[in-house]
Enzyme design. Structure first.
Site, mmCIF file in Angstrom:
data_model
loop_
_atom_site.group_PDB
_atom_site.id
_atom_site.type_symbol
_atom_site.label_atom_id
_atom_site.label_comp_id
_atom_site.label_asym_id
_atom_site.label_seq_id
_atom_site.Cartn_x
_atom_site.Cartn_y
_atom_site.Cartn_z
ATOM 1 N N ASP A 1 54.828 32.600 20.793
ATOM 2 C CA ASP A 1 54.934 31.536 20.016
ATOM 3 C C ASP A 1 53.185 32.155 19.484
ATOM 4 O O ASP A 1 52.508 33.254 19.492
ATOM 5 C CB ASP A 1 53.862 30.216 21.314
ATOM 6 C CG ASP A 1 52.852 29.072 20.768
ATOM 7 O OD1 ASP A 1 53.320 28.995 19.681
ATOM 8 O OD2 ASP A 1 51.973 29.080 20.833
ATOM 9 N N TYR B 1 49.574 29.624 12.717
ATOM 10 C CA TYR B 1 50.616 30.119 11.840
ATOM 11 C C TYR B 1 50.797 28.286 10.955
ATOM 12 O O TYR B 1 51.424 28.434 10.341
ATOM 13 C CB TYR B 1 52.261 29.722 13.318
ATOM 14 C CG TYR B 1 52.049 31.460 12.950
ATOM 15 C CD1 TYR B 1 50.953 32.364 13.510
ATOM 16 C CD2 TYR B 1 53.526 31.855 13.773
ATOM 17 C CE1 TYR B 1 51.375 33.483 14.365
ATOM 18 C CE2 TYR B 1 53.223 33.308 14.245
ATOM 19 C CZ TYR B 1 52.139 34.016 14.438
ATOM 20 O OH TYR B 1 52.539 35.218 15.215
ATOM 21 N N GLY B 2 50.604 27.099 12.188
ATOM 22 C CA GLY B 2 51.199 25.863 11.139
ATOM 23 C C GLY B 2 50.448 25.744 9.526
ATOM 24 O O GLY B 2 51.356 24.754 9.282
ATOM 25 N N CYS C 1 57.648 27.296 19.616
ATOM 26 C CA CYS C 1 56.995 27.155 18.349
ATOM 27 C C CYS C 1 58.022 26.505 17.794
ATOM 28 O O CYS C 1 58.537 27.209 17.380
ATOM 29 C CB CYS C 1 55.989 28.313 18.914
ATOM 30 S SG CYS C 1 55.519 28.227 16.987
ATOM 31 N N ASN C 2 57.536 25.484 17.019
ATOM 32 C CA ASN C 2 58.398 24.768 16.580
ATOM 33 C C ASN C 2 58.326 25.266 15.393
ATOM 34 O O ASN C 2 58.771 25.109 14.576
ATOM 35 C CB ASN C 2 57.315 23.173 17.022
ATOM 36 C CG ASN C 2 57.878 22.237 17.680
ATOM 37 O OD1 ASN C 2 59.043 21.840 17.893
ATOM 38 N ND2 ASN C 2 56.701 22.758 19.477
ATOM 39 N N THR C 3 56.686 25.551 15.193
ATOM 40 C CA THR C 3 56.334 26.303 13.404
ATOM 41 C C THR C 3 57.366 27.451 13.594
ATOM 42 O O THR C 3 58.303 27.182 12.376
ATOM 43 C CB THR C 3 54.561 26.857 12.649
ATOM 44 O OG1 THR C 3 54.747 25.263 13.487
ATOM 45 C CG2 THR C 3 54.505 26.664 11.369
ATOM 46 N N GLU D 1 43.416 25.651 20.770
ATOM 47 C CA GLU D 1 42.928 26.903 21.238
ATOM 48 C C GLU D 1 41.591 27.151 21.403
ATOM 49 O O GLU D 1 41.388 28.248 22.140
ATOM 50 C CB GLU D 1 43.553 27.455 19.690
ATOM 51 C CG GLU D 1 45.199 28.302 19.584
ATOM 52 C CD GLU D 1 45.260 28.670 20.591
ATOM 53 O OE1 GLU D 1 45.092 30.034 20.829
ATOM 54 O OE2 GLU D 1 46.939 28.738 20.854
ATOM 55 N N CYS E 1 55.120 19.903 19.122
ATOM 56 C CA CYS E 1 53.861 20.830 18.704
ATOM 57 C C CYS E 1 54.180 21.691 20.034
ATOM 58 O O CYS E 1 53.440 20.848 20.810
ATOM 59 C CB CYS E 1 53.341 21.410 18.061
ATOM 60 S SG CYS E 1 51.630 22.864 18.559
ATOM 61 N N THR E 2 54.742 23.096 20.301
ATOM 62 C CA THR E 2 53.923 22.690 21.967
ATOM 63 C C THR E 2 52.074 23.602 22.102
ATOM 64 O O THR E 2 52.369 23.537 23.527
ATOM 65 C CB THR E 2 54.261 24.687 21.918
ATOM 66 O OG1 THR E 2 54.320 26.164 21.396
ATOM 67 C CG2 THR E 2 55.686 24.883 22.059
ATOM 68 N N HIS E 3 51.549 23.196 21.742
ATOM 69 C CA HIS E 3 50.358 23.277 21.847
ATOM 70 C C HIS E 3 50.183 21.734 22.373
ATOM 71 O O HIS E 3 48.953 21.337 22.963
ATOM 72 C CB HIS E 3 49.094 23.537 20.776
ATOM 73 C CG HIS E 3 49.190 24.547 20.521
ATOM 74 N ND1 HIS E 3 49.666 25.384 20.094
ATOM 75 C CD2 HIS E 3 48.281 25.927 20.830
ATOM 76 C CE1 HIS E 3 49.739 26.965 19.828
ATOM 77 N NE2 HIS E 3 48.049 26.762 20.046
#
Ligand code: DGL
Length: 268
Positions: A10, A42-43, A73-75, A154, A187-189
């Site tokens: 990710d 990254y998004g 990670c979706n992005t 983050e 989004c995995t966050h």
């Protein structure tokens, strides 16, 4: 081959939200995780940058002898899944968007109003909308990019007013205007702020792709005969910046059990 680790990656600590689901459902599988905490998010970056970073990480994990790559990670899934599958044809590579899309298509009907939230890149790519509609073209789908949420997560800014206000800034109008009753955490966050979202919008049904991805991992392990039969191993978690939040999350997931945490970065 079957007792080699599964490589997860990710842009940062978001992909760690898949790990408790993996441990619960596939406790004998060994993990190598890479979180690019030094270069997150990254998004909002250019696709070419996301590709370069993702290739570096995938090379690193493949060189560490993984039996499978999981894009947590979706992005990265939106932008690099197909390219990575072509680059590494000898190992299964699982993205996070397809399993969640299948779950949405199987669970909901055209009377639902389904919202998808994610990074700018994920939402601009329309990967969720296209993927869900490919399974069920009658569903009503709406999407919304929420770019400030990942940097706050983050930073560990979760359990406070700044996070609640940021969520409301993106979601109040979105939910009211479209009458959203179901929300996909694209989004995995975002599972890390699921409690905030549930408290602010208690009527929403929530779909968590970090949980759904385990179905695809199981499927690939099964068709490739790769289920591990060696429960004696140590998991390794690499980050390009060993931030307190990354380290704390690993402590929360594993408690006292032995886990190796290591620093690894790449040249730009
Ligand atoms: N966890 C990533 C995702 O699922 C995060 C994005 C980011 O770095 O912006 O899209």
């Amino acid at each position: 081959m079957k007792n080699k680790p599964i490589g997860f990656f990710d842009s940062g600590l978001g992909g760690l939200t898949c790990i408790p689901h993996l441990i619960q459902q596939l406790p004998d599988e060994r993990i190598i995780y890479f979180g690019d905490t030094a270069r997150t998010p990254y998004g909002s970056k250019a696709i070419s940058t996301i590709r370069n970073f993702s290739y570096q990480i995938a090379d690193f994990l493949v060189n560490n002898n993984v039996k499978m790559l999981v894009i947590a990670c979706n992005t990265i899934t939106s932008t690099c899944l197909k390219e990575l599958q072509i680059k590494y044809p000898h190992i299964p590579i699982v993205g996070i968007i397809d399993p969640a899309s299948k779950k949405v298509a199987e669970t909901f009907t055209s009377s639902n109003r389904i919202g998808i939230i994610g990074t700018k890149v994920t939402i601009n790519h329309k990967t969720y909308i296209n993927s869900i509609l490919s399974y069920n073209p009658s569903l009503k789908l709406y999407d919304k990019a929420c770019p400030i949420l990942v940097p706050l997560i983050e930073e560990g800014i979760i359990d406070n007013k700044i996070m609640d206000l940021s969520i409301k800034y993106y979601l109040d109008d979105f939910i009211n205007t479209h009458g959203i009753d179901t929300l996909v955490l694209g989004c995995t966050h975002y599972p890390l702020i699921r409690e905030n979202i549930e408290r602010l919008y208690p009527e929403l049904a929530i779909i968590d792709p970090s949980k759904e991805i385990i179905q695809s991992i199981k499927h690939e392990l099964s068709v490739n005969n790769l289920f591990s039969d060696d429960p004696d191993f140590k998991n390794t978690f690499y980050a390009s910046d060993l931030s307190d939040n990354f380290l704390n999350m690993i402590k929360t997931i594993f408690g006292g059990t032995q886990v190796e945490v290591a620093f690894k970065n790449f040249d730009l």
